[in-house]
Design a protein around this motif. Structure first.
Motif, short mmCIF file in Angstrom:
data_model
loop_
_atom_site.label_atom_id
_atom_site.label_comp_id
_atom_site.label_asym_id
_atom_site.label_seq_id
_atom_site.Cartn_x
_atom_site.Cartn_y
_atom_site.Cartn_z
N PRO A 1 0.83 -1.22 0.00
CA PRO A 1 0.00 0.00 0.00
C PRO A 1 0.85 1.25 0.00
O PRO A 1 1.95 1.29 0.54
N ARG A 2 0.29 2.28 -0.63
CA ARG A 2 1.00 3.56 -0.69
C ARG A 2 1.22 4.11 0.70
O ARG A 2 0.38 4.01 1.58
N LYS A 3 2.35 4.76 0.89
CA LYS A 3 2.61 5.44 2.16
C LYS A 3 1.83 6.74 2.25
O LYS A 3 1.49 7.20 3.32
N ASN A 4 1.59 7.35 1.09
CA ASN A 4 0.86 8.62 1.08
C ASN A 4 -0.36 8.45 0.18
O ASN A 4 -0.33 8.79 -0.98
N PRO A 5 -1.44 7.92 0.71
CA PRO A 5 -2.60 7.63 -0.13
C PRO A 5 -3.23 8.84 -0.76
O PRO A 5 -3.96 8.72 -1.71
N THR A 6 -2.96 10.03 -0.24
CA THR A 6 -3.59 11.21 -0.84
C THR A 6 -2.86 11.65 -2.09
O THR A 6 -3.35 12.45 -2.85
N THR A 7 -1.67 11.13 -2.32
CA THR A 7 -0.92 11.47 -3.52
C THR A 7 -1.46 10.66 -4.68
O THR A 7 -1.84 9.52 -4.52
N ALA A 8 -1.48 11.26 -5.86
CA ALA A 8 -1.97 10.53 -7.02
C ALA A 8 -1.18 9.25 -7.17
O ALA A 8 0.04 9.24 -7.09
N PRO A 9 -1.85 8.13 -7.40
CA PRO A 9 -1.18 6.84 -7.41
C PRO A 9 -0.17 6.68 -8.51
O PRO A 9 0.65 5.80 -8.47
N ASP A 10 -0.24 7.50 -9.54
CA ASP A 10 0.72 7.36 -10.61
C ASP A 10 1.89 8.33 -10.48
O ASP A 10 2.71 8.45 -11.36
N SER A 11 1.96 9.05 -9.38
CA SER A 11 3.06 9.97 -9.17
C SER A 11 4.23 9.23 -8.57
O SER A 11 4.09 8.37 -7.73
N ALA B 1 -10.51 11.95 -8.48
CA ALA B 1 -10.45 10.58 -7.98
C ALA B 1 -9.13 9.95 -8.37
O ALA B 1 -8.55 10.29 -9.41
N PRO B 2 -8.64 9.01 -7.57
CA PRO B 2 -7.41 8.30 -7.96
C PRO B 2 -7.67 7.37 -9.13
O PRO B 2 -8.81 7.03 -9.44
N GLN C 1 -8.50 4.08 1.08
CA GLN C 1 -9.10 5.41 1.20
C GLN C 1 -10.56 5.30 0.79
O GLN C 1 -10.96 4.30 0.21
N PRO C 2 -11.38 6.30 1.11
CA PRO C 2 -12.82 6.19 0.82
C PRO C 2 -13.10 5.82 -0.65
O PRO C 2 -12.46 6.33 -1.55
N TYR C 3 -14.05 4.95 -0.83
CA TYR C 3 -14.39 4.44 -2.16
C TYR C 3 -15.89 4.66 -2.40
O TYR C 3 -16.71 3.87 -1.99
N PRO C 4 -16.25 5.77 -3.05
CA PRO C 4 -17.67 6.06 -3.29
C PRO C 4 -18.24 5.26 -4.45
O PRO C 4 -17.62 5.16 -5.51
#
Length: 534
Positions: A23-33, A302-303, A329-332
């Protein structure tokens, strides 16, 4: 329930360096960054100009006639019956560019009207087909509720099918010409793509047997229905948003378009001419721009994907498991929708599965998975996955959602693991406090296959407005759609269908015979929605 999709870009995260399933350490960062792209300048969102289609330059060598795809992409001949999307365009890391809407024009028909022969697959001015992106303070994204589009083949009358715009006529003529040699067209298309653009090969699965037809079939289907804006735009926007998880960039689209037209021009050589090529260029330009615009707008809110940890794995039968996951992270999402899913055991192989419950307060998501022959992902989820494993989820998709603005009854038909989204719809109605009539038909071949009947019967005991009927083929000696028809008429109901494509096809016919208009029959079989067949 199984549903439709494919390949994902590796994005430099599947393999060494810890693997994407960490899992990402910084989930708020765009996953492709990543470190190599953080300071990348903004890139345009429009396909880059390329040489005239159908007239390749001398640098890349064109493969010989009937040349197969590279050995590592050769088909194994395995038949995969997981619910798959016939539409994956490969992508690498999407840029973090802000999106500028295209100059406005009136409609798809305008964008595809005849004109001068284009010399490159760069988009003509095209109206932005997505809503303006929300601000940074916008609330979580939840897809709008809407009826499922009616399949193009079902809406068209014989007269309208023969008519259409000049471009549509030329495109259908091409399709009729290449239909007898569709396998050769597909092989040559991928050979062109991988020979001329070898950097794209790594974005596809190592084994191409389950991927082979999807990309080309989706493009051809979309082009064939280029005049049907209501269905096509919604389908392509969904496709563009979903393809973000593959890592596709806008500059990949011209490469795909170039090879598409190269393959068509070879196998429709007897009728190919500049007007036909121009029609295909305009159609592909329109298709790609809708997808690019939708992906760019979605990127701002959204990611591209979510990591999710498996927290429960419940075997209901020897080949059916209920898998529950916790997203990072939240998944709507909305009850009745589905998502695409990738496992660490089969990187770049995605399959769709429907949510088996309405959104929960604890944020957990559940899926009903049946292991099918040659189903790589389904077998891994049923027989290999365990609590603690990490998977990836794509964005939610699908329009088989409840319309809470009406009090019409709901007729819900679920076959096999297709009961999963039906259960979610029932929970959704209950949570809204509505007492509208809900009739559920749960179909299975044998008693053994009614793995979730106890759950459905408990819901029936709790809610007096709910009726659940189990239809067992071997006992009733009739197919599920026939049983539904026998209990009709259903002209005062909205219908929801979930199950294998064959069941959906026959179910739609049965429901029409029972008096339900096509625009009140909802389902999310991709094969049906785009008339692709399966």
């Amino acid at each position: 329930m199984d549903a439709p999709t494919t390949t994902s870009a590796d994005n430099g995260t599947s393999g060494g360096g810890g693997g994407w399933f960490t899992p990402r350490k910084n989930p708020t960062t765009a996953p492709d960054s990543d470190a190599g792209t953080a300071d990348r300048p903004a890139e345009g969102r429009r396909p880059a100009a390329i040489r005239p289609v159908g007239r390749p330059g001398a640098a890349p060598e064109t493969p010989a006639d009937d040349a197969p795809a590279p050995p590592d992409g050769a088909s194994t001949g395995a038949s995969n019956h997981e619910r798959e999307a016939p539409e994956s365009i490969p992508r690498s890391d999407p840029p973090a560019a802000q999106h500028a809407p295209s100059p406005a024009v009136s409609s798809l028909a305008t964008a595809t009207s005849p004109g001068p022969v284009p010399t490159a697959l760069t988009p003509t001015p095209f109206a932005s087909t997505v809503a303006p992106p929300p601000t940074a303070a916008a609330e979580e994204q939840v897809p709008a509720q809407r009826p499922a589009p009616v399949p193009p083949a079902e809406e068209a009358t014989p007269a309208s099918a023969a008519a259409g715009s000049p471009d549509a006529v030329l495109i259908r003529r091409t399709m009729a010409e290449v239909a007898p040699v569709s396998d050769k067209v597909t092989s040559y298309f991928y050979a062109l793509l991988f020979v001329r653009h070898p950097d794209l090969r790594s974005l596809f699965p190592a084994a191409m047997d389950t991927q082979r037809d999807r990309l080309l079939r989706a493009l051809l289907t979309a082009a064939e229905h280029i005049d049907n804006k209501d269905v096509l735009v919604d389908y392509l926007q969904n496709l563009g948003r979903g393809h973000r998880k593959y890592g596709t960039r806008a500059e990949h689209y011209p490469a795909v378009g170039e090879c598409l037209i190269g393959a068509l021009s070879k196998y429709a050589a007897g009728i190919w001419n500049p007007e036909m090529e121009a029609a295909w260029v305009r159609a592909y330009t329109t298709i790609s721009q809708v997808m690019i615009d939708a992906a760019a707008a979605d990127e701002l809110r959204a990611p591209a994907w979510w990591y999710a940890e498996i927290v429960a794995h419940d075997m209901r039968t020897p080949d059916v498991a209920v898998v529950t996951v916790r997203p990072d992270q939240p998944y709507p999402f909305l009850a009745g929708q589905y998502t695409s899913l990738e496992t660490p055991w089969w990187p770049r192989i995605w399959r769709h599965y429907s949510f088996a419950s309405a959104p929960r307060s604890d944020g957990l998501l559940s899926f009903h998975v049946k292991a099918v022959p040659a189903g790589w992902v389904s077998n891994a989820l049923v027989h290999r996955a365990r609590p603690g494993d990490i998977i990836r989820l794509g964005p939610p998709a699908g329009s088989m959602t409840v319309d809470h603005t009406t009090d019409s009854g709901l007729l819900c038909v679920g076959g096999g693991t297709g009961i999963a989204p039906i259960k979610a719809l029932v929970e959704d109605v209950a949570e809204h406090g509505e007492r509208r009539s809900v009739e559920v038909f749960y179909g299975a071949r044998t008693d053994h296959d009614l793995y979730d009947i106890d759950t459905m019967l408990r819901l029936q005991q709790t809610h007096p407005w709910l009726a659940v009927r189990a239809i067992i083929d071997q006992q009733a000696h009739q197919q599920l759609p026939d049983a539904v028809r026998a209990y009709g008429p259903w002209n005062e109901f909205d219908a929801y269908l979930s199950g294998p494509p064959g069941m959906i096809r026959s179910g739609v016919n049965a429901l029409r015979d029972s008096g339900i208009p096509s625009d009140r029959i909802r389902h999310d079989s991709v094969e049906e929605l785009v008339a692709a067949g399966s």
